[in-house]
Write an enzyme that holds these catalytic residues in place. Sequence first.
Site, PDB file in Angstrom:
ATOM      1  N   GLY A   1       0.813  -1.216   0.000  1.00  0.00           N
ATOM      2  CA  GLY A   1       0.000   0.000   0.000  1.00  0.00           C
ATOM      3  C   GLY A   1       0.844   1.262   0.000  1.00  0.00           C
TER       4      GLY A   1
ATOM      5  NE  ARG B   1       8.724   6.508   0.062  1.00  0.00           N
ATOM      6  CZ  ARG B   1       9.976   6.735  -0.166  1.00  0.00           C
ATOM      7  NH1 ARG B   1      10.559   7.740   0.427  1.00  0.00           N
ATOM      8  NH2 ARG B   1      10.657   5.958  -0.949  1.00  0.00           N
TER       9      ARG B   1
ATOM     10  CE  LYS C   1       8.165   7.796  -3.687  1.00  0.00           C
ATOM     11  NZ  LYS C   1       8.657   7.117  -4.898  1.00  0.00           N
TER      12      LYS C   1
ATOM     13  CG  ASP D   1       5.352  -3.029  -4.810  1.00  0.00           C
ATOM     14  OD1 ASP D   1       5.981  -4.055  -5.144  1.00  0.00           O
ATOM     15  OD2 ASP D   1       5.880  -2.104  -4.175  1.00  0.00           O
TER      16      ASP D   1
ATOM     17  CG  ASP E   1       6.554   3.730  -7.018  1.00  0.00           C
ATOM     18  OD1 ASP E   1       5.968   4.827  -7.055  1.00  0.00           O
ATOM     19  OD2 ASP E   1       6.192   2.795  -6.291  1.00  0.00           O
TER      20      ASP E   1
HETATM   21  P1  AMP Z   1       9.100   0.790  -3.005  1.00  0.00           P
HETATM   22  O1  AMP Z   1       9.701  -0.531  -3.344  1.00  0.00           O
HETATM   23  O2  AMP Z   1      10.082   1.869  -2.689  1.00  0.00           O
HETATM   24  O3  AMP Z   1       8.141   1.242  -4.067  1.00  0.00           O
HETATM   25  O4  AMP Z   1       8.272   0.616  -1.651  1.00  0.00           O
HETATM   26  C1  AMP Z   1       7.701  -0.574  -1.243  1.00  0.00           C
HETATM   27  C2  AMP Z   1       6.694  -0.315  -0.160  1.00  0.00           C
HETATM   28  O5  AMP Z   1       7.320   0.310   0.963  1.00  0.00           O
HETATM   29  C3  AMP Z   1       5.537   0.578  -0.552  1.00  0.00           C
HETATM   30  O6  AMP Z   1       4.398   0.079   0.082  1.00  0.00           O
HETATM   31  C4  AMP Z   1       5.946   1.926  -0.012  1.00  0.00           C
HETATM   32  O7  AMP Z   1       4.844   2.755   0.260  1.00  0.00           O
HETATM   33  C5  AMP Z   1       6.645   1.522   1.283  1.00  0.00           C
HETATM   34  N1  AMP Z   1       7.617   2.539   1.735  1.00  0.00           N
HETATM   35  C6  AMP Z   1       8.806   2.846   1.177  1.00  0.00           C
HETATM   36  N2  AMP Z   1       9.412   3.825   1.868  1.00  0.00           N
HETATM   37  C7  AMP Z   1       8.591   4.163   2.891  1.00  0.00           C
HETATM   38  C8  AMP Z   1       8.640   5.121   3.951  1.00  0.00           C
HETATM   39  N3  AMP Z   1       9.671   5.924   4.132  1.00  0.00           N
HETATM   40  N4  AMP Z   1       7.585   5.166   4.794  1.00  0.00           N
HETATM   41  C9  AMP Z   1       6.526   4.357   4.641  1.00  0.00           C
HETATM   42  N5  AMP Z   1       6.422   3.439   3.677  1.00  0.00           N
HETATM   43  C10 AMP Z   1       7.438   3.339   2.800  1.00  0.00           C
HETATM   44 MG    MG Z   2       6.627   1.583  -4.775  1.00  0.00          MG
END
Ligand code: AMP
Ligand code: MG
Length: 534
Positions: free
Chosen positions: A104, A107, A127, A278, A288
């Site tokens: 989900g 951030r 973001k 995702d 992303d």
């Molecule tokens: P990503 O692979 O960077 O797209 O992130 C994978 C998951 O981790 C997604 O659900 C993002 O929303 C969550 N995520 C990454 N960085 C953060 C953060 N600093 N705070 C909260 N959730 C994060």
């Molecule tokens: Mg992501």
Amino acid sequence: MAVLDDLTFDNQYLRDLPGDRVEGGRPRQVPGAAWSRVAPTETAGPEIIAVADEVAELLGLSDEQIASDEFRDMVSGNLVLPGMDPFAMRYGGHQFGNWAGQLGDGRAINLGELVTADGTRQTLQLKGSGPTPYSRTADGRAVLRSSIREFLCSEAMYHLGVPTTRALSLALSGDQVMRDMLYDGHPAYEPGAVVCRVAPTFIRFGNFEIFAASGELDELRALADFTIREYFPHLWPDDGEPDASTYVAFYREVVRRTAEVIVHWQRVGFVHGVMNTDNLSILGLTIDYGPYGWLEDFDPDWTPNTTDRHGKRYRYGNQPGIGQWNLAQLGNALFPLVDDAEPLQAAIDEYVVHFREEHQRMFAGKLGLHAWDGETDEALMVELMELLREAETDMTLFYRGLADVPAAESSDADERFGPLRNAFYRPDEELTDALRAKWDAWLDRYAARVRADGTSDEDRRAAMNSVNPLYVMRNYLAQLAIDKSEAGDHSGVLELLQVMRNPYDEQPGMEAYAEKRPDWARSRVGCSMLSCSS
Ligand code: AMP
Ligand code: MG
């Protein structure tokens, strides 16, 4: 009247899909929901660093609006306008090949769907604007360095002609954010930032997967119907009753779009770095921007992501295959709606065919050929790939140089090789007589092929320079802009944004942005290695 009051929002995703009954709240599982309402967290001292004018224009925002305090507050999470209804999306995903369950928007917060002048909707999404029910153990924040990278690369990709989510603005939050950049037990405070992203929708493969994996089949159907009706309206049946064939047609189109966006990545040398399901857009947009990178020396085994350095799952040369793997996961998620594996299998089998066709077309363009000529060009391409790997060769500069290679039968080997010399990183050590002889032989065949194609050198040059960029967001260029920004001078970000607006055109005075990666950047953090810690 407040300057932003004329913006109209129509939040269809919230209206049409089932949501969380709780607003905000602590990280948790949210069964059955496509979204959770959550407000952005106010920041200490928002300050705009950059706005992408083209995105502002797309949204119909005037200069006066952009210059206003309200705009600054809106894009940094401090002002929720009337009509906005901020929410985080629930999705799951396969990370590095393994099912990771509920992820989900941890951030990211969607402010609302803005209705633009032509009636289309664009979702505004912040973001880095604080925790949501999907933040798990993390803080919901983003740091300046990763926000600069996302902002600049989104726009660079757009101007390169690559389907992508957009970035309206980059703002400092005024808050400090703690990060362990190298995951080596040395956390430090860094400036926090917020990017306002823009896309018709941010729905990912993972939005479908979470419903399928949780057995939430009514919700799965509702999401598929919503997505098709809103974003694939040409597939929506006249009687308004989608059936298995509608879902298969939808899947087939996602297959094609995904193949197409990855062909673009291969064309420009973009390595996404974390192609988890995702992080794949249902619209086939690049989405992303995290530990991505740009190929400098042509090395299909290169991955910018340090987290991926052992398996190199997301290396440049593996992106096409990963696209297919991810689509297979989406196919599995859609299976309950189709209840027959065969048409879904047939649709994904088309991936390889469509990818190959698109890739051949793209590659013919890179070589300045009108069309792909079967085995001749296949052999030409395969040999070129081998040659490019034999010595460290800058991919971007190579193709620009190739456009200047004379094709006339009367041209000699030195005349042909001359324009390519600049693309080699270590010509003195690596350009041996033996390698040079191979290049001469290849160029001879290339020139013959070009002559058979019947294009003049001048026309070929113009055609090649319209698909082979001169300026790409080289990893070290972004890092130099970041270094400056972290010291309080944001001019590097603005200059890079400006250069990347015309990536195919020579820009007098901007030659420094088209140079090979300097030696110091070969192994510097941020230039050749990136972590997910952003
Ligand atoms: P990503 O692979 O960077 O797209 O992130 C994978 C998951 O981790 C997604 O659900 C993002 O929303 C969550 N995520 C990454 N960085 C953060 C953060 N600093 N705070 C909260 N959730 C994060
Ligand atoms: Mg992501």
